[in-house]
Design a protein around this motif. Structure first.
Motif, PDB file in Angstrom:
ATOM      1  N   VAL A   1      32.604  18.800   8.476  1.00 34.19           N
ATOM      2  CA  VAL A   1      31.429  19.198   7.696  1.00 34.19           C
ATOM      3  C   VAL A   1      30.411  19.936   8.555  1.00 34.19           C
ATOM      4  N   LEU A   2      30.026  19.358   9.674  1.00 34.70           N
ATOM      5  CA  LEU A   2      28.968  19.945  10.491  1.00 34.70           C
ATOM      6  C   LEU A   2      29.344  21.324  11.019  1.00 34.70           C
ATOM      7  N   ASP A   3      30.602  21.494  11.414  1.00 33.12           N
ATOM      8  CA  ASP A   3      31.012  22.770  11.995  1.00 33.12           C
ATOM      9  C   ASP A   3      31.233  23.841  10.933  1.00 33.12           C
ATOM     10  N   ASN A   4      31.841  23.475   9.815  1.00 29.59           N
ATOM     11  CA  ASN A   4      32.093  24.465   8.764  1.00 29.59           C
ATOM     12  C   ASN A   4      30.813  24.913   8.062  1.00 29.59           C
ATOM     13  N   LEU A   5      29.791  24.051   8.055  1.00 27.24           N
ATOM     14  CA  LEU A   5      28.531  24.396   7.394  1.00 27.24           C
ATOM     15  C   LEU A   5      27.414  24.721   8.396  1.00 27.24           C
ATOM     16  N   ASN A   6      27.761  24.778   9.676  1.00 26.77           N
ATOM     17  CA  ASN A   6      26.803  25.163  10.730  1.00 26.77           C
ATOM     18  C   ASN A   6      25.529  24.312  10.699  1.00 26.77           C
ATOM     19  N   LEU A   7      25.713  23.006  10.770  1.00 28.87           N
ATOM     20  CA  LEU A   7      24.584  22.078  10.653  1.00 28.87           C
ATOM     21  C   LEU A   7      24.180  21.433  11.982  1.00 28.87           C
ATOM     22  N   ARG A   8      24.813  21.822  13.060  1.00 30.12           N
ATOM     23  CA  ARG A   8      24.592  21.120  14.323  1.00 30.12           C
ATOM     24  C   ARG A   8      23.124  21.147  14.762  1.00 30.12           C
ATOM     25  N   LYS A   9      22.420  22.238  14.498  1.00 33.50           N
ATOM     26  CA  LYS A   9      21.039  22.337  15.003  1.00 33.50           C
ATOM     27  C   LYS A   9      20.140  21.292  14.346  1.00 33.50           C
ATOM     28  N   TYR A  10      20.482  20.879  13.125  1.00 29.18           N
ATOM     29  CA  TYR A  10      19.663  19.889  12.428  1.00 29.18           C
ATOM     30  C   TYR A  10      19.966  18.464  12.890  1.00 29.18           C
ATOM     31  N   PHE A  11      21.176  18.255  13.357  1.00 31.52           N
ATOM     32  CA  PHE A  11      21.626  16.895  13.639  1.00 31.52           C
ATOM     33  C   PHE A  11      22.134  16.746  15.069  1.00 31.52           C
ATOM     34  N   PRO A  12      21.207  16.652  16.032  1.00 30.54           N
ATOM     35  CA  PRO A  12      21.621  16.462  17.420  1.00 30.54           C
ATOM     36  C   PRO A  12      22.174  15.063  17.683  1.00 30.54           C
ATOM     37  N   VAL A  13      21.884  14.148  16.758  1.00 24.88           N
ATOM     38  CA  VAL A  13      22.359  12.770  16.895  1.00 24.88           C
ATOM     39  C   VAL A  13      23.305  12.458  15.746  1.00 24.88           C
ATOM     40  N   VAL A  14      24.495  11.970  16.092  1.00 26.76           N
ATOM     41  CA  VAL A  14      25.489  11.593  15.092  1.00 26.76           C
ATOM     42  C   VAL A  14      26.029  10.210  15.429  1.00 26.76           C
ATOM     43  N   VAL A  15      25.930   9.295  14.473  1.00 30.50           N
ATOM     44  CA  VAL A  15      26.507   7.965  14.614  1.00 30.50           C
ATOM     45  C   VAL A  15      27.653   7.869  13.611  1.00 30.50           C
ATOM     46  N   SER A  16      28.864   7.719  14.125  1.00 27.34           N
ATOM     47  CA  SER A  16      30.063   7.688  13.289  1.00 27.34           C
ATOM     48  C   SER A  16      30.660   6.288  13.253  1.00 27.34           C
ATOM     49  N   ALA A  17      31.788   6.170  12.552  1.00 27.64           N
ATOM     50  CA  ALA A  17      32.489   4.884  12.494  1.00 27.64           C
ATOM     51  C   ALA A  17      32.902   4.410  13.882  1.00 27.64           C
ATOM     52  N   ASP A  18      33.177   5.365  14.770  1.00 31.49           N
ATOM     53  CA  ASP A  18      33.633   5.002  16.114  1.00 31.49           C
ATOM     54  C   ASP A  18      32.504   4.510  17.014  1.00 31.49           C
ATOM     55  N   ASP A  19      31.263   4.656  16.563  1.00 38.08           N
ATOM     56  CA  ASP A  19      30.114   4.331  17.412  1.00 38.08           C
ATOM     57  C   ASP A  19      29.496   2.971  17.141  1.00 38.08           C
ATOM     58  N   VAL A  20      30.023   2.262  16.141  1.00 34.03           N
ATOM     59  CA  VAL A  20      29.431   0.971  15.784  1.00 34.03           C
ATOM     60  C   VAL A  20      30.501  -0.103  15.721  1.00 34.03           C
ATOM     61  N   MET A  21      30.064  -1.331  15.929  1.00 26.47           N
ATOM     62  CA  MET A  21      30.956  -2.476  15.799  1.00 26.47           C
ATOM     63  C   MET A  21      31.031  -2.948  14.355  1.00 26.47           C
ATOM     64  N   LEU A  22      29.888  -2.871  13.670  1.00 27.39           N
ATOM     65  CA  LEU A  22      29.797  -3.414  12.311  1.00 27.39           C
ATOM     66  C   LEU A  22      29.373  -2.318  11.339  1.00 27.39           C
ATOM     67  N   SER A  23      30.083  -2.222  10.218  1.00 27.80           N
ATOM     68  CA  SER A  23      29.817  -1.167   9.241  1.00 27.80           C
ATOM     69  C   SER A  23      28.715  -1.575   8.274  1.00 27.80           C
ATOM     70  N   LYS A  24      28.228  -0.603   7.524  1.00 30.27           N
ATOM     71  CA  LYS A  24      27.299  -0.877   6.429  1.00 30.27           C
ATOM     72  C   LYS A  24      27.931  -1.894   5.475  1.00 30.27           C
ATOM     73  N   PRO A  25      27.181  -2.860   4.979  1.00 35.15           N
ATOM     74  CA  PRO A  25      25.724  -2.948   4.918  1.00 35.15           C
ATOM     75  C   PRO A  25      25.026  -3.491   6.170  1.00 35.15           C
ATOM     76  N   HIS A  26      25.787  -3.745   7.249  1.00 37.16           N
ATOM     77  CA  HIS A  26      25.115  -4.077   8.503  1.00 37.16           C
ATOM     78  C   HIS A  26      24.255  -2.881   8.911  1.00 37.16           C
ATOM     79  N   PRO A  27      23.090  -3.112   9.480  1.00 37.84           N
ATOM     80  CA  PRO A  27      22.161  -2.006   9.768  1.00 37.84           C
ATOM     81  C   PRO A  27      22.490  -1.184  11.005  1.00 37.84           C
ATOM     82  N   GLU A  28      23.521  -1.552  11.763  1.00 32.52           N
ATOM     83  CA  GLU A  28      23.749  -0.935  13.069  1.00 32.52           C
ATOM     84  C   GLU A  28      23.835   0.590  13.028  1.00 32.52           C
TER      85      GLU A  28
END
Length: 219
Positions: free
Chosen positions: A123-150
């Motif tokens: 999504v970010l690369d095909n729509l050229n959104l990187r400048k808006y979102f310098p921070v990305v938290v993905s599934a690989d970056d957390v131990m616990l998924s939503k609804p956990h707040p991590e």
């Protein structure tokens, strides 16, 4: 400008792009046709939160698949989704203008998604959104998924913004619940769910179909 919110945290699927029907179709085909799960399309939609592995474990039980099988099924599902959705890939109506205004006003922004990097990059690369979102938290970056707040607290921590000064944009009930658990208010997109689907909504300051006319200065 009202500086009540210093940062915007966006979920991805169903919030930045209106693609949840494509995810649901891909999952439904894999779960029912490929794996033989006795599950309806509507039941599939209800299971679509958290990591791909968690969805498979909710439907089939822990230990049913090996980790390699889970990884392979996850990538296969995302390949089918991307192939079907790419011709329709675009921002939700009004979001381009909204992001540019927020960027111009110095509001910090991040992605907080249960998607894997393979899909976020799509999504970010095909729509050229990187400048808006310098921070990305993905599934690989957390131990616990939503609804956990991590997912959201980690994004806020990296941005350096107090949780109470972050506004979350979400389309999923579990995502809105995660925002509440993080001490954050939310705007709920009704791209897949109706307001009645949200069991937790006392932190929701508005339900919107898209970003058309959403006033940056009056949220």
């Amino acid at each position: 400008m009202d500086k009540k919110f210093e940062a915007y945290l966006f979920d991805l699927n169903g919030t930045i792009i209106d693609d949840m029907q494509f995810h649901a179709k891909a999952w439904f085909e894999i779960l029912t046709k490929d794996l033989g799960a006795g599950i309806t399309y509507d039941q599939t939609v209800l299971q679509m939160y958290g990591k791909n592995q968690e969805l498979l474990e909710r439907v089939f039980g822990e230990g049913y698949f090996t980790q390699q099988q889970i990884d392979d099924l996850s990538i296969e599902k995302e390949k089918r989704y991307q192939a079907a959705f790419k011709p329709h890939l675009k921002l939700i109506d009004g979001l381009g203008v909204f992001l540019e205004k927020a960027y111009h006003e110095g509001i910090k922004m991040a992605i907080g998604s249960a998607a894997i990097p393979f899909n976020i990059d799509f999504v970010l690369d095909n729509l050229n959104l990187r400048k808006y979102f310098p921070v990305v938290v993905s599934a690989d970056d957390v131990m616990l998924s939503k609804p956990h707040p991590e997912t959201f607290t980690k994004g806020a921590d990296i941005l350096g913004v107090e949780y109470s000064k972050c506004l979350v944009f979400e389309d999923a009930p579990k995502g809105v619940e995660a925002a509440k658990n993080a001490g954050m208010q939310a705007v709920a997109l009704t791209t897949l769910h109706t307001p009645g689907d949200f069991a937790v909504k006392d932190n929701v300051i508005g339900f919107v179909k898209n970003y058309d006319g959403l006033d940056l200065f009056r949220i």
